[in-house]
Every structure is written in structure tokens, then in C-alpha cells.
Design a protein around this motif. Structure first.
Motif, mmCIF file in Angstrom:
data_model
loop_
_atom_site.group_PDB
_atom_site.id
_atom_site.type_symbol
_atom_site.label_atom_id
_atom_site.label_comp_id
_atom_site.label_asym_id
_atom_site.label_seq_id
_atom_site.Cartn_x
_atom_site.Cartn_y
_atom_site.Cartn_z
ATOM 1 N N GLY A 11 0.806 -1.221 0.000
ATOM 2 C CA GLY A 11 0.000 0.000 0.000
ATOM 3 C C GLY A 11 0.833 1.264 0.000
ATOM 4 O O GLY A 11 0.320 2.357 0.240
ATOM 5 N N GLY A 12 2.124 1.129 -0.288
ATOM 6 C CA GLY A 12 3.031 2.273 -0.242
ATOM 7 C C GLY A 12 2.763 3.339 -1.291
ATOM 8 O O GLY A 12 3.250 4.456 -1.182
ATOM 9 N N GLY A 13 1.983 2.999 -2.304
ATOM 10 C CA GLY A 13 1.648 3.991 -3.316
ATOM 11 C C GLY A 13 0.417 4.801 -2.984
ATOM 12 O O GLY A 13 0.094 5.769 -3.683
ATOM 13 N N GLY A 14 -0.277 4.445 -1.908
ATOM 14 C CA GLY A 14 -1.475 5.161 -1.502
ATOM 15 C C GLY A 14 -1.163 6.405 -0.688
ATOM 16 O O GLY A 14 -0.001 6.682 -0.366
ATOM 17 N N ARG A 15 -2.198 7.147 -0.334
ATOM 18 C CA ARG A 15 -1.985 8.429 0.358
ATOM 19 C C ARG A 15 -1.343 8.233 1.734
ATOM 20 O O ARG A 15 -0.371 8.909 2.082
ATOM 21 C CB ARG A 15 -3.309 9.180 0.500
ATOM 22 N N THR A 16 -1.866 7.316 2.526
ATOM 23 C CA THR A 16 -1.264 7.040 3.827
ATOM 24 C C THR A 16 0.062 6.327 3.658
ATOM 25 O O THR A 16 1.029 6.607 4.371
ATOM 26 C CB THR A 16 -2.211 6.194 4.684
ATOM 27 N N GLY A 17 0.126 5.417 2.704
ATOM 28 C CA GLY A 17 1.336 4.646 2.483
ATOM 29 C C GLY A 17 2.545 5.479 2.134
ATOM 30 O O GLY A 17 3.671 5.147 2.498
ATOM 31 N N CYS A 68 12.954 -9.967 4.071
ATOM 32 C CA CYS A 68 12.452 -8.861 4.904
ATOM 33 C C CYS A 68 12.261 -9.290 6.358
ATOM 34 O O CYS A 68 11.931 -10.444 6.647
ATOM 35 C CB CYS A 68 11.130 -8.338 4.349
ATOM 36 N N ASP A 69 12.458 -8.342 7.265
ATOM 37 C CA ASP A 69 12.364 -8.596 8.694
ATOM 38 C C ASP A 69 11.025 -8.185 9.282
ATOM 39 O O ASP A 69 10.711 -8.508 10.426
ATOM 40 C CB ASP A 69 13.480 -7.828 9.430
ATOM 41 N N ALA A 70 10.211 -7.451 8.517
ATOM 42 C CA ALA A 70 8.903 -6.988 8.979
ATOM 43 C C ALA A 70 8.084 -6.592 7.759
ATOM 44 O O ALA A 70 8.639 -6.375 6.668
ATOM 45 C CB ALA A 70 9.043 -5.794 9.927
ATOM 46 N N VAL A 71 6.767 -6.504 7.943
ATOM 47 C CA VAL A 71 5.898 -6.069 6.857
ATOM 48 C C VAL A 71 4.849 -5.111 7.411
ATOM 49 O O VAL A 71 4.224 -5.375 8.438
ATOM 50 C CB VAL A 71 5.234 -7.270 6.137
ATOM 51 N N LEU A 72 4.708 -3.971 6.738
ATOM 52 C CA LEU A 72 3.729 -2.952 7.117
ATOM 53 C C LEU A 72 2.746 -2.790 5.969
ATOM 54 O O LEU A 72 3.151 -2.650 4.814
ATOM 55 C CB LEU A 72 4.411 -1.611 7.394
ATOM 56 N N SER A 73 1.442 -2.788 6.288
ATOM 57 C CA SER A 73 0.439 -2.686 5.236
ATOM 58 C C SER A 73 -0.585 -1.602 5.530
ATOM 59 O O SER A 73 -1.205 -1.591 6.594
ATOM 60 C CB SER A 73 -0.284 -4.022 5.056
ATOM 61 N N THR A 74 -0.749 -0.711 4.550
ATOM 62 C CA THR A 74 -1.815 0.292 4.614
ATOM 63 C C THR A 74 -2.804 0.069 3.469
ATOM 64 O O THR A 74 -3.576 0.963 3.132
ATOM 65 C CB THR A 74 -1.234 1.718 4.510
ATOM 66 N N PRO A 100 10.184 -15.028 12.611
ATOM 67 C CA PRO A 100 9.762 -13.950 13.523
ATOM 68 C C PRO A 100 9.652 -12.614 12.798
ATOM 69 O O PRO A 100 10.394 -11.657 13.081
ATOM 70 C CB PRO A 100 10.871 -13.934 14.579
ATOM 71 N N VAL A 101 8.735 -12.535 11.839
ATOM 72 C CA VAL A 101 8.531 -11.325 11.039
ATOM 73 C C VAL A 101 7.287 -10.606 11.546
ATOM 74 O O VAL A 101 6.191 -11.167 11.515
ATOM 75 C CB VAL A 101 8.367 -11.685 9.545
ATOM 76 N N ARG A 102 7.462 -9.378 12.007
ATOM 77 C CA ARG A 102 6.312 -8.641 12.537
ATOM 78 C C ARG A 102 5.449 -8.075 11.412
ATOM 79 O O ARG A 102 5.952 -7.560 10.420
ATOM 80 C CB ARG A 102 6.774 -7.508 13.456
ATOM 81 N N TYR A 103 4.126 -8.173 11.597
ATOM 82 C CA TYR A 103 3.151 -7.730 10.601
ATOM 83 C C TYR A 103 2.261 -6.669 11.251
ATOM 84 O O TYR A 103 1.502 -6.964 12.172
ATOM 85 C CB TYR A 103 2.339 -8.936 10.134
ATOM 86 N N VAL A 104 2.386 -5.428 10.778
ATOM 87 C CA VAL A 104 1.576 -4.324 11.293
ATOM 88 C C VAL A 104 0.653 -3.872 10.171
ATOM 89 O O VAL A 104 1.109 -3.485 9.101
ATOM 90 C CB VAL A 104 2.454 -3.144 11.764
ATOM 91 N N VAL A 105 -0.664 -3.925 10.428
ATOM 92 C CA VAL A 105 -1.642 -3.670 9.380
ATOM 93 C C VAL A 105 -2.635 -2.603 9.823
ATOM 94 O O VAL A 105 -3.052 -2.554 10.975
ATOM 95 C CB VAL A 105 -2.373 -4.974 8.983
#
Length: 210
Positions: A11-17, A68-74, A100-105
């Protein structure tokens, strides 16, 4: 989580992303971005690696999370397109596996959890979403269920109305009810990044607002 160097962003191409991407770059992280339309992405930085694909495609998500060590999704729901939230979480959790990959959504305040004590305003907003967009609401609720049933290191950040002023201010956090009616995208990004190294809300779904 210590030792995080490369972060996958959905979602990195979005407004919040885009707020999220810029703040991560300022902190020195290397990024892998999953983009459906990379030709429209305007942020240029040698720390960015772009993966052309869709979060609904398991192979694309596997490629994204490799290394990757973590994933962030917007990522949000796209109007008139297949449901995103629950299938995205399934694909991401499958790609993470036992690592142990953290997922923040990011999610809306309409998602319900067993420990909620939603006040009148939050309950009203939840009911509006449930009745106006029942399919999308149910899919986001299913996404929470997918996470709750997993053993992954996940955090679902629930937010009210998003503003795009880029003005940072105090962020209020609650585990049971939305503490306010709006929040700036810049503060959402900062809070999500903060969850990479903070276990306070691990496997929980905090509400945040300004």
C-alpha cells in the motif's frame, strides 16, 4: 524487535502509504514495495526495491517478503474490485511462515475484537459501516479473525477518519474504544513504525487518534 533492516511495505503507493514510506526512509530502513502500478510511484530512493504485483497474488507476496524482517500494510479496499483484507492477511501469514517477522496492518475502527468497549460514536460508526458496506466490513472482520487464530507477531492498528495535512501531534491510544474522531496520516505512519520495536500491543488491535 531488534535487528530490523529491510521492511516490506504494502500500500506504499497510496496516500497514507506514502507517509509511511517517507518516514521509513528517513529512519534509514531498506524497503521492498509491492506495487500494482509502479509507473505511478513518484518516490525515488536507492533504498527502495520495487516488486511489481498484487497482494492478492501469493507468489508476489512471497517474493516481497523474501529477505524482509517486517511487513507494514496500509492497503485498503479498492472500489469495484475483489475483497482485499482477509486474503491479503492469509497470503502474508503464509509467506511469513514460522519466521519472527512482525506484521503491522492498518484497519478501520469498525473492526470488532472481544475486549472492545466501544462508546456511542465508535459504535455508531461501526454500525454504519456494517450496514452500508456489509461485504467489506465482514471481510475486514475476517482479516482480524485470521490474525487472531495465527501464531504470528501481528498488530492491527484501528483508526477513525484520516486527514492528510502532514501535521504531527499527540497520538492517543486505547485498546477498547477510539479515543477521538480523526487522525493525521503522518501520525498513523509514525505509530505503525513504532510498533516494530514495541511489544505493548503485540497480537492486539489498538485504536489511535489525535
Amino acid at each position: 524487535m531488534e535487528g530490523i533492516q529491510k521492511i516490506a511495505v504494502i500500500g506504499g503507493g497510496g496516500r497514507t502509504g506514502q507517509y509511511l514510506v517517507n518516514q521509513l526512509l528517513k529512519k534509514g530502513y531498506s524497503l521492498k514495495l509491492l506495487l500494482r502500478h509502479p509507473e505511478n510511484f513518484t518516490i525515488q530512493n536507492p533504498q527502495i526495491e520495487i516488486v511489481h504485483g498484487d497482494v492478492l497474488n501469493p507468489d508476489a507476496v512471497q517474493t516481497l517478503l523474501d529477505g524482509c524482517d517486517a511487513v507494514l500494510s496500509t492497503a485498503g479496499q479498492r472500489q469495484g474490485e475483489p475483497l482485499v483484507a482477509s486474503q491479503a492477511s492469509v497470503n502474508i501469514l503464509n509467506a511469513i511462515g514460522d519466521r519472527p517477522v512482525r506484521y503491522v496492518v492498518l484497519a478501520g475502527l469498525n473492526v470488532d475484537t472481544p475486549t472492545d468497549r466501544k462508546g456511542e460514536e465508535t459504535a455508531k460508526a461501526t454500525e454504519w459501516m456494517r450496514t452500508t458496506f456489509p461485504t467489506i466490513h465482514n471481510d475486514r472482520q475476517k482479516s482480524y479473525a485470521v490474525l487472531a487464530e495465527s501464531n504470528a507477531e501481528w498488530i492491527m492498528v484501528r483508526v477513525p477518519y484520516i486527514e492528510f495535512n502532514g501535521n504531527r501531534s499527540e497520538v492517543k491510544v486505547s485498546g477498547v474504544d477510539s479515543p477521538g474522531t480523526k487522525i493525521d496520516a503522518a501520525d498513523i505512519a509514525a505509530f505503525m513504525i513504532g510498533q516494530l520495536a514495541d511489544d505493548t500491543w503485540l497480537r492486539k488491535a489498538p485504536f489511535i487518534s489525535n
